[in-house]
Design a protein around this motif. Structure first.
Motif, short mmCIF file in Angstrom:
data_model
loop_
_atom_site.label_atom_id
_atom_site.label_comp_id
_atom_site.label_asym_id
_atom_site.label_seq_id
_atom_site.Cartn_x
_atom_site.Cartn_y
_atom_site.Cartn_z
N ALA A 22 0.83 -1.21 0.00
CA ALA A 22 0.00 0.00 0.00
C ALA A 22 0.86 1.26 0.00
CB ALA A 22 -0.94 0.00 1.20
N HIS A 23 2.07 1.18 0.56
CA HIS A 23 2.93 2.37 0.58
C HIS A 23 3.38 2.76 -0.82
CE1 HIS A 23 5.60 -1.10 0.73
NE2 HIS A 23 6.55 -0.34 0.25
N GLY A 25 1.09 2.53 -3.27
CA GLY A 25 -0.17 2.81 -3.94
C GLY A 25 -0.79 1.57 -4.57
N PRO A 27 -3.03 -1.67 -4.42
CA PRO A 27 -4.05 -2.34 -3.60
C PRO A 27 -3.74 -3.83 -3.48
CG PRO A 27 -4.95 -1.74 -5.75
CD PRO A 27 -3.54 -1.24 -5.71
N SER A 235 -6.50 13.34 3.37
CA SER A 235 -6.43 11.93 2.99
C SER A 235 -5.62 11.12 3.98
CB SER A 235 -5.75 11.78 1.63
OG SER A 235 -6.59 12.22 0.62
N HIS A 236 -6.05 9.90 4.24
CA HIS A 236 -5.23 9.00 5.04
C HIS A 236 -5.29 7.61 4.42
CE1 HIS A 236 -8.74 7.11 6.84
NE2 HIS A 236 -9.16 8.25 7.34
N PRO A 237 -4.37 6.72 4.81
CA PRO A 237 -4.40 5.37 4.25
C PRO A 237 -5.72 4.68 4.61
CG PRO A 237 -2.29 5.77 5.37
CD PRO A 237 -3.19 6.93 5.69
N VAL A 238 -6.23 3.90 3.68
CA VAL A 238 -7.44 3.12 3.91
C VAL A 238 -7.17 1.67 3.51
CG1 VAL A 238 -9.15 4.97 3.73
CG2 VAL A 238 -8.34 3.85 1.65
N ILE A 239 -8.06 0.77 3.97
CA ILE A 239 -7.88 -0.65 3.69
C ILE A 239 -9.19 -1.23 3.17
CG2 ILE A 239 -6.06 -0.94 5.43
CD1 ILE A 239 -8.13 -2.07 7.34
N PRO A 259 -8.76 2.12 -3.70
CA PRO A 259 -7.63 3.02 -3.49
C PRO A 259 -6.95 2.74 -2.16
CG PRO A 259 -9.70 4.18 -3.15
CD PRO A 259 -10.05 2.82 -3.69
N THR A 260 -5.66 3.10 -2.08
CA THR A 260 -4.89 2.86 -0.85
C THR A 260 -5.01 4.04 0.11
OG1 THR A 260 -2.95 3.74 -1.97
CG2 THR A 260 -3.23 1.34 -1.95
N ILE A 261 -5.44 5.21 -0.40
CA ILE A 261 -5.70 6.33 0.49
C ILE A 261 -7.03 6.96 0.10
CG2 ILE A 261 -3.25 6.81 0.88
CD1 ILE A 261 -3.50 9.23 -0.86
N TYR A 264 -12.27 10.81 2.43
CA TYR A 264 -13.55 10.94 3.11
C TYR A 264 -13.53 10.14 4.41
CZ TYR A 264 -15.52 13.32 -0.89
OH TYR A 264 -15.77 14.23 -1.87
N THR B 2 -7.46 13.68 -2.36
CA THR B 2 -7.79 14.89 -1.62
C THR B 2 -7.02 16.07 -2.17
OG1 THR B 2 -8.34 13.81 0.42
CG2 THR B 2 -7.52 16.00 0.61
N MET B 19 -8.25 0.95 12.90
CA MET B 19 -8.78 0.84 11.54
C MET B 19 -9.14 -0.64 11.40
SD MET B 19 -9.08 2.41 8.37
CE MET B 19 -7.82 3.60 7.94
N VAL B 61 2.12 2.18 6.44
CA VAL B 61 1.75 2.98 5.27
C VAL B 61 1.70 4.45 5.68
CG1 VAL B 61 0.09 3.27 3.40
CG2 VAL B 61 0.27 1.05 4.55
N HIS B 64 -0.61 11.50 4.39
CA HIS B 64 -0.24 12.91 4.38
C HIS B 64 0.06 13.44 5.77
CE1 HIS B 64 -2.09 12.67 0.40
NE2 HIS B 64 -1.35 13.71 0.10
N SER B 66 -0.60 11.09 8.61
CA SER B 66 -1.01 9.93 9.39
C SER B 66 -0.12 8.75 9.01
CB SER B 66 -2.47 9.59 9.10
OG SER B 66 -2.67 9.43 7.71
N LEU B 146 2.83 8.11 -1.77
CA LEU B 146 2.43 7.45 -3.02
C LEU B 146 1.08 6.82 -2.75
CD1 LEU B 146 5.70 5.54 -4.08
CD2 LEU B 146 4.96 7.80 -4.83
N GLY B 147 0.14 7.02 -3.67
CA GLY B 147 -1.17 6.42 -3.42
C GLY B 147 -2.14 6.79 -4.51
N PHE B 148 -3.39 6.49 -4.29
CA PHE B 148 -4.50 6.66 -5.24
C PHE B 148 -4.37 5.62 -6.35
CE2 PHE B 148 -5.52 8.75 -9.41
CZ PHE B 148 -6.87 8.52 -9.38
N MET B 149 -3.22 5.54 -7.00
CA MET B 149 -2.94 4.46 -7.94
C MET B 149 -1.46 4.16 -7.79
SD MET B 149 -2.46 6.34 -11.60
CE MET B 149 -4.15 6.54 -11.91
N PRO B 150 -1.01 2.96 -8.24
CA PRO B 150 0.39 2.62 -8.03
C PRO B 150 1.34 3.69 -8.56
CG PRO B 150 -0.80 0.69 -8.75
CD PRO B 150 -1.76 1.86 -8.84
#
Lengths: 330, 229
Positions: A22-23, A25, A27, A235-239, A259-261, A264, B2, B19, B61, B64, B66, B146-150
């Motif tokens: 996830a780090h 990006g 999934p 935004s924060h990391p999500v699972i 998505p990895t982050i 909402y 975001t 989480m 992970v 921004h 967190s 890095l996120g949203f997409m790879p």
């Protein structure tokens, strides 16, 4: 060897996915219904992390280019051979060379679900990308060139499969699919309750939700009594399993290709032991949720793994008896 | 994605929450903030360094503001993970004296077909297109996440004059290599995808290759400078 005649709405290769990236990006992907995947692998005597076909809804057709054995797990999508013979889910079937397996599908609201798993005895020869053969279509990773399978694709066995497994069945009496268990889907409240009205978890649990038509492996969209609108947060990391409340108040359960982050607030997270249920939710299904304490969710996960392990031992013992019986060794 | 506006909130303390049943998340800031972002990255690195000491701890992970710490509840207890995370946050709170990070110079074709939103950005910010480019290319950014997409890098922090909310209607297709802005961040689309940021230019630098090691060109903490060409 299997050839895709018709992929249906979505046919992909899936294994247990690529967690831990996830780090970057990436999934996790993997089978949307891990239970269905495990059942198919165990019956086919494939390794636990083997790549299998994930069939979605009805319409898929696969042709046995040469005689092979397949195990079916997940939802019963009305599989049958082209001679009309019904192929029950949770069982191993011999496909004679040239025969075709068809998935008639299940209608909206079907109790059994929308995803079936086809494991090829001997495993499917798939090239892992970032440690997994799982297809992640939005990230274009895994499977064949990161895309859904299409007509003409050929799946080769990783090694010569054992044809003697045909007829073996899953002990569904002692290890039923978790999706057959009635009751609400559990979630652990939080983490973003300070960005939501204080009763957000209760509001999620109070309604009956309908799975929206745009739901997929990225997210399960819920229609119903809208929750108060979520305001955009940093935004924060999500699972997978995170129940996000977007600006329109219609919750989205982020899922395995999601998505990895996310930006909402997350009202709750559906724990892993409930993923086999999430993975079988299809458009039009009605679903309820209930809060579960984290400790109870962890206990439920352990219990589920124990049931799966016991069933696996029973299947392996059957396999051993089969071999002894036909004199092919033990 | 975001597109948050930057605040001047200096992180004081972290809030640790669950989480789900197998991860904790520490929130260090509620608004985009370079100091909190640096702290999150240092904390994630420090958690990963302790994975040998606490079996069951999974890859952290950074976000921004967190850091998410997943774990295997079959191999370690939540209370152990929480204690470790608290210790790590405490140790990493203070910034290192000389923040390092590889510097990447990325050549960008601004405007025209490569940056179709440049005129609109200029219009809405009251700047000339040249001034927008000068501002965008005149800042050295840090890879926040890095996120949203790879491989998609969130870069900050963008000049306040270029702070715009995301497009009201996201594009269905954003071409690979598009350089885009939203809020106080800029980013680069590693491959074609949907997207709601404002496209100001495009680069040919390959950002993501799953068979390369590491697959992402940029890593959190790296520095990026855009070079107009």
């Amino acid at each position: 060897m299997l050839e895709v005649v018709d992929p249906g709405p979505l046919l992909t290769l899936q294994d247990r996915g690529r967690p831990g990236l996830a780090h970057l990006g990436v999934p996790p992907s993997g089978a949307a219904d891990p239970w269905g995947h495990a059942v198919a692998c165990l019956l086919a005597e494939s390794p636990a992390g083997a790549a299998v076909l994930e069939v979605t809804l009805g319409g898929a057709r696969l042709r046995a280019v040469e005689t092979c054995t397949v195990a079916l797990g997940g939802a019963d999508l009305g599989a049958e051979l082209d001679d009309g013979r019904r192929l029950p889910c949770g069982a191993v079937h011999l496909l004679p060379a040239g025969s075709e397996i068809r998935f008639a599908g299940s209608g909206p609201g079907s109790a059994s679900g929308i995803r079936a798993y086809v494991a090829l005895a001997g495993g499917i020869d798939a090239r892992p990308v970032l440690g997994s053969a799982s297809t992640c279509v939005p990230a274009r990773l895994g499977g064949i060139d990161g895309r859904p399978l299409r007509a003409g694709d050929v799946l080769l066995p990783a090694r010569r499969g054992d044809l003697g497994a045909a007829g073996r069945v899953w002990p569904s009496g002692t290890a039923p699919h978790p999706a057959t268990r009635p009751g609400p889907i559990r979630f652990v409240a939080g983490p973003d309750l300070r960005h939501l009205p204080p009763d957000a978890p209760e509001a999620l649990a109070a309604s009956t939700w309908v799975v929206g038509p745009a739901s997929d492996r990225m997210g399960i969209r819920l229609d119903g009594a809208n929750l108060p609108a979520g305001r955009e947060i940093l935004s924060h990391p999500v699972i997978p399993g995170a129940v996000q409340v977007p600006a329109d108040g219609r919750p989205v359960v982020l899922f395995v290709d999601g998505p990895t982050i996310g930006g909402y607030p997350v009202a709750g997270v559906v724990p892993r032991w409930q993923w086999p249920r999430l993975g079988q939710l299809g458009p039009g299904d009605r679903v309820r949720f209930a809060v579960q304490a984290a400790a109870a969710a962890r206990a439920a996960w352990s219990a589920q793994q124990r049931v799966l392990a016991a069933a696996a031992r029973s299947v392996r013992a059957d396999a051993l008896w089969d071999r002894l019986a036909d004199g092919s060794g033990g | 994605m975001t597109a948050h506006t930057a605040g001047s909130v200096v992180p004081r303390r972290a809030v640790i929450e669950r989480m789900g049943d197998a991860a904790l998340i520490a929130t260090l800031a509620d608004e985009l903030d370079a100091a909190a972002s640096g702290w999150a990255l240092r904390a994630a690195t420090a958690v990963d360094a302790r994975r040998v000491a606490l079996p069951g701890l999974e890859a952290a992970v950074p976000g921004h503001g967190s850091v998410l710490v997943p774990f295997d509840p079959g191999r370690c207890r939540e209370s152990q993970v929480r204690a470790l995370l608290e210790a790590v946050l405490d140790e990493t709170r203070r910034a290192e004296p000389a923040p390092g990070g590889v510097l990447h110079e990325i050549a960008v074709r601004y405007g025209g077909v490569d940056g179709p939103d440049l005129p609109e950005v200029a219009d809405r910010t009251g700047l000339s297109e040249d001034a927008v480019v000068a501002l965008h290319a005149g800042t050295e950014y840090r890879v926040l996440v890095l996120g949203f997409m790879p491989g998609f890098p969130y870069l900050g922090i963008l000049a306040a004059q270029l702070d715009l909310p995301r497009r009201a209607t996201p594009r269905v297709r954003v071409p690979a290599g598009s350089v885009a802005i939203a809020g106080r961040q800029t980013g680069i689309y590693p491959f074609e995808s949907p997207g709601g940021w404002h496209l100001v230019g495009r680069t040919d630098v390959p950002l993501w290759d799953p068979v390369r090691q590491p697959p992402a060109l940029l890593a959190p903490g790296d520095r990026v400078r855009f070079v107009p060409r």
